[in-house]
Design a protein around this motif. Sequence first.
Motif, PDB file in Angstrom:
ATOM      1  N   ILE A  74      -5.968 -12.019  -6.073  1.00  6.80           N
ATOM      2  CA  ILE A  74      -5.407 -10.789  -5.520  1.00  6.80           C
ATOM      3  C   ILE A  74      -5.967 -10.545  -4.122  1.00  6.80           C
ATOM      4  N   ILE A  75      -7.253 -10.852  -3.922  1.00  2.99           N
ATOM      5  CA  ILE A  75      -7.832 -10.713  -2.588  1.00  2.99           C
ATOM      6  C   ILE A  75      -7.053 -11.545  -1.584  1.00  2.99           C
ATOM      7  N   LEU A  76      -6.768 -12.782  -1.952  1.00  6.69           N
ATOM      8  CA  LEU A  76      -6.067 -13.671  -1.044  1.00  6.69           C
ATOM      9  C   LEU A  76      -4.687 -13.130  -0.710  1.00  6.69           C
ATOM     10  N   GLU A  77      -3.970 -12.650  -1.739  1.00  9.07           N
ATOM     11  CA  GLU A  77      -2.631 -12.119  -1.500  1.00  9.07           C
ATOM     12  C   GLU A  77      -2.688 -10.871  -0.628  1.00  9.07           C
ATOM     13  N   GLN A  78      -3.652  -9.994  -0.870  1.00  9.64           N
ATOM     14  CA  GLN A  78      -3.781  -8.789  -0.058  1.00  9.64           C
ATOM     15  C   GLN A  78      -4.068  -9.152   1.400  1.00  9.64           C
ATOM     16  N   LEU A  79      -4.942 -10.127   1.606  1.00 10.26           N
ATOM     17  CA  LEU A  79      -5.292 -10.511   2.967  1.00 10.26           C
ATOM     18  C   LEU A  79      -4.128 -11.166   3.689  1.00 10.26           C
ATOM     19  N   LYS A  80      -3.300 -11.896   2.943  1.00 12.50           N
ATOM     20  CA  LYS A  80      -2.116 -12.481   3.565  1.00 12.50           C
ATOM     21  C   LYS A  80      -1.185 -11.388   4.079  1.00 12.50           C
ATOM     22  N   VAL A  81      -1.027 -10.346   3.271  1.00  8.57           N
ATOM     23  CA  VAL A  81      -0.196  -9.211   3.687  1.00  8.57           C
ATOM     24  C   VAL A  81      -0.801  -8.537   4.910  1.00  8.57           C
ATOM     25  N   ILE A  82      -2.134  -8.352   4.872  1.00  8.11           N
ATOM     26  CA  ILE A  82      -2.820  -7.732   6.005  1.00  8.11           C
ATOM     27  C   ILE A  82      -2.615  -8.557   7.271  1.00  8.11           C
ATOM     28  N   GLN A  83      -2.765  -9.867   7.153  1.00 12.98           N
ATOM     29  CA  GLN A  83      -2.600 -10.741   8.312  1.00 12.98           C
ATOM     30  C   GLN A  83      -1.190 -10.658   8.874  1.00 12.98           C
ATOM     31  N   MET A  84      -0.198 -10.650   7.981  1.00 10.34           N
ATOM     32  CA  MET A  84       1.191 -10.560   8.427  1.00 10.34           C
ATOM     33  C   MET A  84       1.432  -9.252   9.169  1.00 10.34           C
ATOM     34  N   ASN A  85       0.896  -8.159   8.643  1.00  7.19           N
ATOM     35  CA  ASN A  85       1.074  -6.861   9.292  1.00  7.19           C
ATOM     36  C   ASN A  85       0.395  -6.810  10.655  1.00  7.19           C
ATOM     37  N   LEU A  86      -0.814  -7.381  10.720  1.00  6.89           N
ATOM     38  CA  LEU A  86      -1.528  -7.404  11.996  1.00  6.89           C
ATOM     39  C   LEU A  86      -0.788  -8.245  13.031  1.00  6.89           C
ATOM     40  N   GLN A  87      -0.232  -9.371  12.574  1.00 12.72           N
ATOM     41  CA  GLN A  87       0.504 -10.242  13.487  1.00 12.72           C
ATOM     42  C   GLN A  87       1.771  -9.559  14.001  1.00 12.72           C
ATOM     43  N   LYS A  88       2.429  -8.785  13.123  1.00  9.47           N
ATOM     44  CA  LYS A  88       3.648  -8.079  13.524  1.00  9.47           C
ATOM     45  C   LYS A  88       3.357  -7.028  14.591  1.00  9.47           C
ATOM     46  N   THR A  89       2.156  -6.426  14.532  1.00  7.77           N
ATOM     47  CA  THR A  89       1.797  -5.393  15.503  1.00  7.77           C
ATOM     48  C   THR A  89       1.153  -5.977  16.747  1.00  7.77           C
ATOM     49  N   GLY A  90       1.021  -7.312  16.769  1.00  6.22           N
ATOM     50  CA  GLY A  90       0.477  -7.972  17.948  1.00  6.22           C
ATOM     51  C   GLY A  90      -1.021  -8.006  18.013  1.00  6.22           C
ATOM     52  N   GLN A  91      -1.695  -7.576  16.938  1.00  7.81           N
ATOM     53  CA  GLN A  91      -3.153  -7.609  16.925  1.00  7.81           C
ATOM     54  C   GLN A  91      -3.638  -8.954  16.415  1.00  7.81           C
ATOM     55  N   ILE A 136     -10.344 -16.840   1.320  1.00  9.13           N
ATOM     56  CA  ILE A 136     -10.070 -17.209  -0.077  1.00  9.13           C
ATOM     57  C   ILE A 136     -11.125 -16.624  -1.006  1.00  9.13           C
ATOM     58  N   GLY A 137     -12.363 -16.548  -0.532  1.00 11.22           N
ATOM     59  CA  GLY A 137     -13.420 -15.893  -1.303  1.00 11.22           C
ATOM     60  C   GLY A 137     -13.903 -16.699  -2.489  1.00 11.22           C
ATOM     61  N   GLY A 138     -14.421 -15.976  -3.490  1.00 14.66           N
ATOM     62  CA  GLY A 138     -15.029 -16.578  -4.667  1.00 14.66           C
ATOM     63  C   GLY A 138     -16.277 -15.806  -5.038  1.00 14.66           C
ATOM     64  N   VAL A 139     -16.496 -15.605  -6.342  1.00 16.27           N
ATOM     65  CA  VAL A 139     -17.637 -14.801  -6.777  1.00 16.27           C
ATOM     66  C   VAL A 139     -18.879 -15.638  -7.046  1.00 16.27           C
ATOM     67  N   ASP A 140     -18.722 -16.961  -7.134  1.00 15.48           N
ATOM     68  CA  ASP A 140     -19.870 -17.856  -7.264  1.00 15.48           C
ATOM     69  C   ASP A 140     -19.470 -19.202  -6.682  1.00 15.48           C
ATOM     70  N   ILE A 141     -20.377 -20.176  -6.728  1.00 15.12           N
ATOM     71  CA  ILE A 141     -20.119 -21.460  -6.055  1.00 15.12           C
ATOM     72  C   ILE A 141     -18.936 -22.177  -6.680  1.00 15.12           C
ATOM     73  N   LYS A 142     -18.900 -22.260  -8.001  1.00 13.61           N
ATOM     74  CA  LYS A 142     -17.790 -22.933  -8.668  1.00 13.61           C
ATOM     75  C   LYS A 142     -16.466 -22.274  -8.325  1.00 13.61           C
ATOM     76  N   ASP A 143     -16.417 -20.950  -8.433  1.00 16.05           N
ATOM     77  CA  ASP A 143     -15.189 -20.212  -8.152  1.00 16.05           C
ATOM     78  C   ASP A 143     -14.736 -20.443  -6.719  1.00 16.05           C
ATOM     79  N   SER A 144     -15.667 -20.416  -5.786  1.00 16.55           N
ATOM     80  CA  SER A 144     -15.346 -20.611  -4.378  1.00 16.55           C
ATOM     81  C   SER A 144     -14.822 -22.026  -4.114  1.00 16.55           C
ATOM     82  N   VAL A 145     -15.558 -23.041  -4.604  1.00 19.42           N
ATOM     83  CA  VAL A 145     -15.150 -24.435  -4.390  1.00 19.42           C
ATOM     84  C   VAL A 145     -13.768 -24.693  -4.991  1.00 19.42           C
TER      85      VAL A 145
END
Length: 246
Positions: A74-91, A136-145
Amino acid sequence: MFHIVEFLKTQEVEVVPALWVADEVCQWPAQYKADELVKAIRSQEKPGHSWDAFHVRILYTAALLHKLLTNQEIILEQLKVIQMNLQKTGQPAQGQDPLKGEVLPLKDATALLALEKRLREEEDLKNKMITTLSVIGGVDIKDSVWRIMKHCFANPLAKQLNWRGINGKTAFHGLHMKDVITGTVRNNRLTATATDQEVECYIKRWLHHVSDRDGGRREREERRRTLQKNCVQDHNDTAGPSQEEH
């Protein structure tokens, strides 16, 4: 209440309790170990006097962001939306794709070799990729990798890789992408102390289990059941009719 914030100095992105942030400054317990940090975020611990202060930019705010700590997809999906919005506003957007195209996940050996060539020739590409993949994140090493590997390698290509390159497969340990994966894991505050050996261990395990993904395990189970059913049928056919049929 929780925020997704970008640390301006390091361009890292983190989920933090809203009470840690005031006037675009985030109080951060840098002395905490990974498990202590996770606990502090989940419990919305009150900042202490010894915490460090960092300038941040708030990217997103929600009351239920604590769920993101156990669901990094969910973090990844939220950040993708954030990135798209920022790109649309030229930031400028954190994690903007330096590959300039839908390169990831890599789908075949040709795409892998092309990216490896770029990583050899473009001095700053590795660091740009690390910054981009850090969302992409991750709560521990395995999750992150495992999350990073899933994002970077499609299963058909992953099946052609193993750590040492035995059985005619490509050796992962010699790829520049190994350094990208390791750097990305360490760019996560929760896994910043990960050793080469720990990252290597989870890369090996991810590659080892590649056949179980995309229904691989289910397909093997179905084949096993079909074979078992056929064996029973063959046995019944060769056993002949029962005495009741005479």
